[in-house]
Design an enzyme around this catalytic site. Sequence first.
Site, mmCIF file in Angstrom:
data_model
loop_
_atom_site.group_PDB
_atom_site.id
_atom_site.type_symbol
_atom_site.label_atom_id
_atom_site.label_comp_id
_atom_site.label_asym_id
_atom_site.label_seq_id
_atom_site.Cartn_x
_atom_site.Cartn_y
_atom_site.Cartn_z
ATOM 1 N N ASN A 174 -9.072 -39.540 10.288
ATOM 2 C CA ASN A 174 -8.148 -39.457 9.156
ATOM 3 C C ASN A 174 -6.894 -40.274 9.492
ATOM 4 O O ASN A 174 -6.212 -39.984 10.482
ATOM 5 C CB ASN A 174 -7.798 -37.979 8.917
ATOM 6 N N HIS A 202 -1.697 -40.228 8.506
ATOM 7 C CA HIS A 202 -0.398 -40.233 9.193
ATOM 8 C C HIS A 202 0.168 -41.641 9.372
ATOM 9 O O HIS A 202 1.375 -41.807 9.531
ATOM 10 C CB HIS A 202 -0.520 -39.572 10.562
ATOM 11 N N ARG A 258 9.808 -45.216 5.643
ATOM 12 C CA ARG A 258 10.737 -46.328 5.503
ATOM 13 C C ARG A 258 10.609 -47.059 4.168
ATOM 14 O O ARG A 258 11.403 -47.938 3.864
ATOM 15 C CB ARG A 258 10.485 -47.348 6.621
ATOM 16 N N HIS A 304 -6.681 -39.051 2.378
ATOM 17 C CA HIS A 304 -6.425 -38.028 1.363
ATOM 18 C C HIS A 304 -5.429 -38.606 0.364
ATOM 19 O O HIS A 304 -4.279 -38.866 0.707
ATOM 20 C CB HIS A 304 -5.848 -36.785 2.065
ATOM 21 N N ARG A 362 -3.223 -37.696 -2.190
ATOM 22 C CA ARG A 362 -2.621 -36.473 -2.737
ATOM 23 C C ARG A 362 -2.013 -36.765 -4.101
ATOM 24 O O ARG A 362 -1.587 -37.890 -4.374
ATOM 25 C CB ARG A 362 -1.544 -35.935 -1.790
ATOM 26 N N ARG A 416 2.243 -38.660 -1.281
ATOM 27 C CA ARG A 416 3.253 -38.633 -0.208
ATOM 28 C C ARG A 416 2.905 -39.564 0.950
ATOM 29 O O ARG A 416 3.765 -39.934 1.718
ATOM 30 C CB ARG A 416 3.471 -37.210 0.293
ATOM 31 N N GLU A 419 -10.642 -37.635 0.519
ATOM 32 C CA GLU A 419 -10.242 -36.244 0.249
ATOM 33 C C GLU A 419 -9.397 -36.225 -1.003
ATOM 34 O O GLU A 419 -8.495 -37.056 -1.160
ATOM 35 C CB GLU A 419 -9.389 -35.711 1.398
ATOM 36 N N THR A 465 -3.290 -29.538 4.377
ATOM 37 C CA THR A 465 -4.204 -28.649 3.646
ATOM 38 C C THR A 465 -4.241 -27.296 4.367
ATOM 39 O O THR A 465 -4.643 -27.220 5.520
ATOM 40 C CB THR A 465 -5.622 -29.259 3.601
ATOM 41 N N GLU A 487 -17.397 -28.850 4.654
ATOM 42 C CA GLU A 487 -16.592 -29.088 5.849
ATOM 43 C C GLU A 487 -15.922 -27.766 6.184
ATOM 44 O O GLU A 487 -15.156 -27.223 5.373
ATOM 45 C CB GLU A 487 -15.539 -30.181 5.618
ATOM 46 N N HIS A 536 -9.917 -29.931 11.081
ATOM 47 C CA HIS A 536 -8.538 -29.439 10.949
ATOM 48 C C HIS A 536 -8.045 -28.876 12.267
ATOM 49 O O HIS A 536 -8.630 -27.947 12.807
ATOM 50 C CB HIS A 536 -8.370 -28.387 9.838
ATOM 51 N N GLY A 552 -7.485 -36.060 12.449
ATOM 52 C CA GLY A 552 -6.364 -36.938 12.134
ATOM 53 C C GLY A 552 -5.185 -36.769 13.074
ATOM 54 O O GLY A 552 -4.954 -37.576 13.975
ATOM 55 N N HIS A 553 -4.441 -35.676 12.887
ATOM 56 C CA HIS A 553 -3.136 -35.516 13.536
ATOM 57 C C HIS A 553 -3.152 -35.782 15.046
ATOM 58 O O HIS A 553 -2.375 -36.601 15.543
ATOM 59 C CB HIS A 553 -2.601 -34.097 13.241
HETATM 60 N N1 PXP Z 1 -10.286 -32.108 7.092
HETATM 61 C C1 PXP Z 1 -9.541 -31.863 5.996
HETATM 62 C C2 PXP Z 1 -10.239 -31.421 4.757
HETATM 63 C C3 PXP Z 1 -8.144 -32.050 6.006
HETATM 64 O O1 PXP Z 1 -7.422 -31.804 4.896
HETATM 65 C C4 PXP Z 1 -7.537 -32.529 7.180
HETATM 66 C C5 PXP Z 1 -6.065 -32.777 7.206
HETATM 67 O O2 PXP Z 1 -5.738 -33.839 6.380
HETATM 68 C C6 PXP Z 1 -8.359 -32.781 8.298
HETATM 69 C C7 PXP Z 1 -9.719 -32.545 8.230
HETATM 70 C C8 PXP Z 1 -7.802 -33.322 9.563
HETATM 71 O O3 PXP Z 1 -6.952 -32.357 10.143
HETATM 72 P P1 PXP Z 1 -6.015 -32.788 11.332
HETATM 73 O O4 PXP Z 1 -5.065 -33.813 10.807
HETATM 74 O O5 PXP Z 1 -5.345 -31.509 11.720
HETATM 75 O O6 PXP Z 1 -6.902 -33.335 12.407
#
Ligand code: PXP
Length: 264
Positions: free
Chosen positions: A28, A31, A39, A64, A66, A70, A91, A122, A172, A217, A239-240
């Site tokens: 993902n 970020h 910026r 994603h 949104r 954002r 997403e 989410t 998922e 997640h 992602g994060h």
């Molecule tokens: N899966 C879904 C459905 C999500 O909404 C997210 C967060 O955007 C992730 C996976 C990835 O989560 P993380 O950024 O905590 O790894």
Amino acid sequence: MTNKAQILSTTVEQNPQNTSKKPLLGVNVDHVATLRQARGVSYPSPLDAALLCEKAGADGITIHLREDRRHIQDADVHEIAKQLTTRMNLEMAATTEMLEIARQVKPYWVCLVPEKRAELTTEGGLDVAGQLASLTDYVSQLQAAGIKVSLFIDPEDTQIAAAVNCGADAIELHTGSYAEAGLAGNTDKADVELKRIKNAVTTAKRMDSKMLVNAGHGLTRDNVNAIAQIEGIYELNIGHALIADALFVGMEQAVMMMKAAMHQ
Ligand code: PXP
């Protein structure tokens, strides 16, 4: 592509049913867009990040879009869709606006998620059981456009059964509670949450052996292996933690490190 990346890479094109039994990695890149939007300039580019992830062995790219835009913007969705060589997992919330966008872009996957304006990320899974009729219709409209549909749900039997009834191609499973318990040092709770996820995979496979089971997640290099070891999981979406690693080691290395942590 480096030799190491080649070894770690398992694209779905090479392996459509992922018979390797090792979960695929979807990265993902939201970020990267968050940093750009901070910026209001044109960099860093989530497209460039996505292409580097693919080069390093990512099996798919998640973004994603949104409602409040954002981070990922409409133009990102179109650009990334054009240039990916793996698959896009888009997403989105189950709204009329998003359905129209998905029909234009035709991502390989759409993952339907609940969306609240004030949330940082989410927060919970989609209440599929509580909106079965409308979601069944929404899922079939996406599928009629040639898009595979995944539903982001909590690891609960009622939601899994509802996802099967909806005709979803995949679920998922939300791993947030497992990840949060681990981060808080609550190993007993993390074990309980891990068991819930394992049971959910078994239940899903029993209810519909063809439905794919993904998870994601809050997954990090420290907590991912226990999830990756669960038999029957098709793909992990991360992602994060991966983007956080990339700040220090670079995007390609971060992808390779996550794959190594998954498959060790
Ligand atoms: N899966 C879904 C459905 C999500 O909404 C997210 C967060 O955007 C992730 C996976 C990835 O989560 P993380 O950024 O905590 O790894």
